[in-house]
Design a protein around this motif. Structure first.
Motif, PDB file in Angstrom:
ATOM      1  N   GLU A  26       0.785  -1.236   0.000  1.00 17.47           N
ATOM      2  CA  GLU A  26       0.000   0.000   0.000  1.00 17.47           C
ATOM      3  C   GLU A  26       0.814   1.281   0.000  1.00 17.47           C
ATOM      4  N   THR A  27       2.110   1.204   0.296  1.00 18.59           N
ATOM      5  CA  THR A  27       2.943   2.407   0.283  1.00 18.59           C
ATOM      6  C   THR A  27       4.160   2.168  -0.601  1.00 18.59           C
ATOM      7  N   PRO A  28       4.783   3.231  -1.073  1.00 19.21           N
ATOM      8  CA  PRO A  28       5.935   3.078  -1.966  1.00 19.21           C
ATOM      9  C   PRO A  28       7.183   2.466  -1.305  1.00 19.21           C
ATOM     10  N   VAL A  29       7.254   2.480   0.005  1.00 24.40           N
ATOM     11  CA  VAL A  29       8.400   1.882   0.692  1.00 24.40           C
ATOM     12  C   VAL A  29       7.903   0.624   1.397  1.00 24.40           C
ATOM     13  N   PHE A  30       8.448  -0.532   0.996  1.00 29.02           N
ATOM     14  CA  PHE A  30       8.021  -1.820   1.538  1.00 29.02           C
ATOM     15  C   PHE A  30       9.143  -2.400   2.391  1.00 29.02           C
ATOM     16  N   SER A  31       8.889  -2.488   3.695  1.00 28.21           N
ATOM     17  CA  SER A  31       9.911  -2.916   4.654  1.00 28.21           C
ATOM     18  C   SER A  31       9.669  -4.345   5.128  1.00 28.21           C
ATOM     19  N   THR A  82       3.001  -4.155 -12.962  1.00 26.23           N
ATOM     20  CA  THR A  82       2.836  -4.604 -14.338  1.00 26.23           C
ATOM     21  C   THR A  82       1.576  -4.036 -14.974  1.00 26.23           C
ATOM     22  N   ALA A  83       0.658  -3.539 -14.159  1.00 29.16           N
ATOM     23  CA  ALA A  83      -0.582  -2.951 -14.665  1.00 29.16           C
ATOM     24  C   ALA A  83      -1.095  -1.940 -13.651  1.00 29.16           C
ATOM     25  N   SER A  84      -1.787  -0.932 -14.151  1.00 26.45           N
ATOM     26  CA  SER A  84      -2.350   0.054 -13.229  1.00 26.45           C
ATOM     27  C   SER A  84      -3.474   0.828 -13.897  1.00 26.45           C
ATOM     28  N   ARG A  85      -4.283   1.441 -13.065  1.00 21.80           N
ATOM     29  CA  ARG A  85      -5.339   2.337 -13.538  1.00 21.80           C
ATOM     30  C   ARG A  85      -5.118   3.761 -13.047  1.00 21.80           C
ATOM     31  N   LEU A  87       1.323   4.597 -12.033  1.00 25.10           N
ATOM     32  CA  LEU A  87       2.237   3.480 -11.906  1.00 25.10           C
ATOM     33  C   LEU A  87       2.656   3.298 -10.458  1.00 25.10           C
ATOM     34  N   LYS A  88       2.604   2.073  -9.971  1.00 21.45           N
ATOM     35  CA  LYS A  88       3.032   1.792  -8.604  1.00 21.45           C
ATOM     36  C   LYS A  88       4.518   1.463  -8.631  1.00 21.45           C
ATOM     37  N   VAL A  89       5.291   2.267  -7.911  1.00 23.23           N
ATOM     38  CA  VAL A  89       6.724   2.062  -7.780  1.00 23.23           C
ATOM     39  C   VAL A  89       6.996   1.787  -6.308  1.00 23.23           C
ATOM     40  N   VAL A  90       7.777   0.736  -6.028  1.00 21.40           N
ATOM     41  CA  VAL A  90       7.994   0.306  -4.650  1.00 21.40           C
ATOM     42  C   VAL A  90       9.485   0.113  -4.401  1.00 21.40           C
ATOM     43  N   ARG A  91       9.956   0.697  -3.315  1.00 14.69           N
ATOM     44  CA  ARG A  91      11.334   0.455  -2.862  1.00 14.69           C
ATOM     45  C   ARG A  91      11.298  -0.785  -1.986  1.00 14.69           C
ATOM     46  N   ASN A  92      11.969  -1.832  -2.407  1.00 10.34           N
ATOM     47  CA  ASN A  92      11.935  -3.138  -1.757  1.00 10.34           C
ATOM     48  C   ASN A  92      12.987  -3.225  -0.649  1.00 10.34           C
ATOM     49  N   CYS A 131      13.275   7.511  -6.085  1.00  9.90           N
ATOM     50  CA  CYS A 131      12.636   8.817  -5.866  1.00  9.90           C
ATOM     51  C   CYS A 131      12.256   9.469  -7.187  1.00  9.90           C
ATOM     52  N   TYR A 132      13.109   9.347  -8.187  1.00 11.96           N
ATOM     53  CA  TYR A 132      12.794   9.878  -9.509  1.00 11.96           C
ATOM     54  C   TYR A 132      11.550   9.199 -10.074  1.00 11.96           C
ATOM     55  N   PHE A 133      11.478   7.866  -9.973  1.00 14.50           N
ATOM     56  CA  PHE A 133      10.330   7.120 -10.504  1.00 14.50           C
ATOM     57  C   PHE A 133       9.007   7.532  -9.870  1.00 14.50           C
TER      58      PHE A 133
END
Length: 192
Positions: free
Chosen positions: A5-10, A76-79, A82-87, A115-117
């Motif tokens: 649910e958030t861009p940073v996944f811990s 891979t898909a979005s409405r 785009l979902k970008v996640v820091r793993n 951060c750019y993405f």
């Protein structure tokens, strides 16, 4: 993807998904002779899992891809963007995300690229190559990401790198939507 649910996944996020019963684990067969694993594999065959596209291309069908966890995931898909996640959890993804790896020499720029993405400018550039399907669904192939226009990370000044790092550190504690606009302000100066 929907569970991230958030861009940073811990690691804490992963543990929370696991505790809540979400599907976060997959069998990685190391000893197919183990009776429990053999029974589990037999269940997969009975359900036709071995005939599905990806498993059918593997030898044996129940083996896993041998890849290291990517530092950045892109949906891979979005409405709705785009979902970008820091793993930060150092986990692998199957088909819900594309894996982004850094080229040699740029490994220290993972947070900068992430951060750019996140910025609207990068999102627009990435979305230029995607396939547009019905009801606003956008489908991304790995080549869509590879072929997108990119910022030259070597041009980002030390001062801007520091500003971006401060914003990024704030996001790793608690994501706020204002972070993306602050990042966009910093990156916008690199595009005319």
């Amino acid at each position: 993807s929907a569970d991230v649910e958030t861009p940073v996944f811990s690691s804490q996020d992963f543990d929370a998904l696991s505790r809540s019963g979400k599907k976060v684990f997959i069998l990685d067969v190391k000893d197919p002779g183990d009776k429990r694993i053999s029974a589990y594999i037999s269940q997969g065959i009975a359900r036709g899992i071995n005939l599905k596209y990806l498993p059918s291309t593997r030898r044996p069908w129940c083996s896993m891809e041998n890849k290291k966890p990517a530092p950045i995931f892109i949906s891979t898909a979005s409405r709705n963007g785009l979902k970008v996640v820091r793993n930060l959890a150092d986990v692998n993804s199957l088909t819900t995300f594309h894996s982004v790896y850094m080229k040699p020499g740029f490994e220290n720029d993972v947070d900068l690229l992430f951060c750019y993405f996140l910025t609207p400018l990068a999102q627009d550039m990435l979305r230029e190559n995607c396939k547009k399907l019905g009801a606003g669904l956008e489908k991304f192939q790995p080549s869509d990401v590879n072929d997108a226009f990119m910022i030259d990370l070597r041009r980002v000044t030390p001062e801007d790198r520091h500003r971006i790092a401060v914003i990024y550190q704030g996001m790793t504690n608690a994501f706020d939507t204002g972070a993306v606009s602050r990042l966009a302000d910093v990156f916008s100066s690199y595009f005319s």
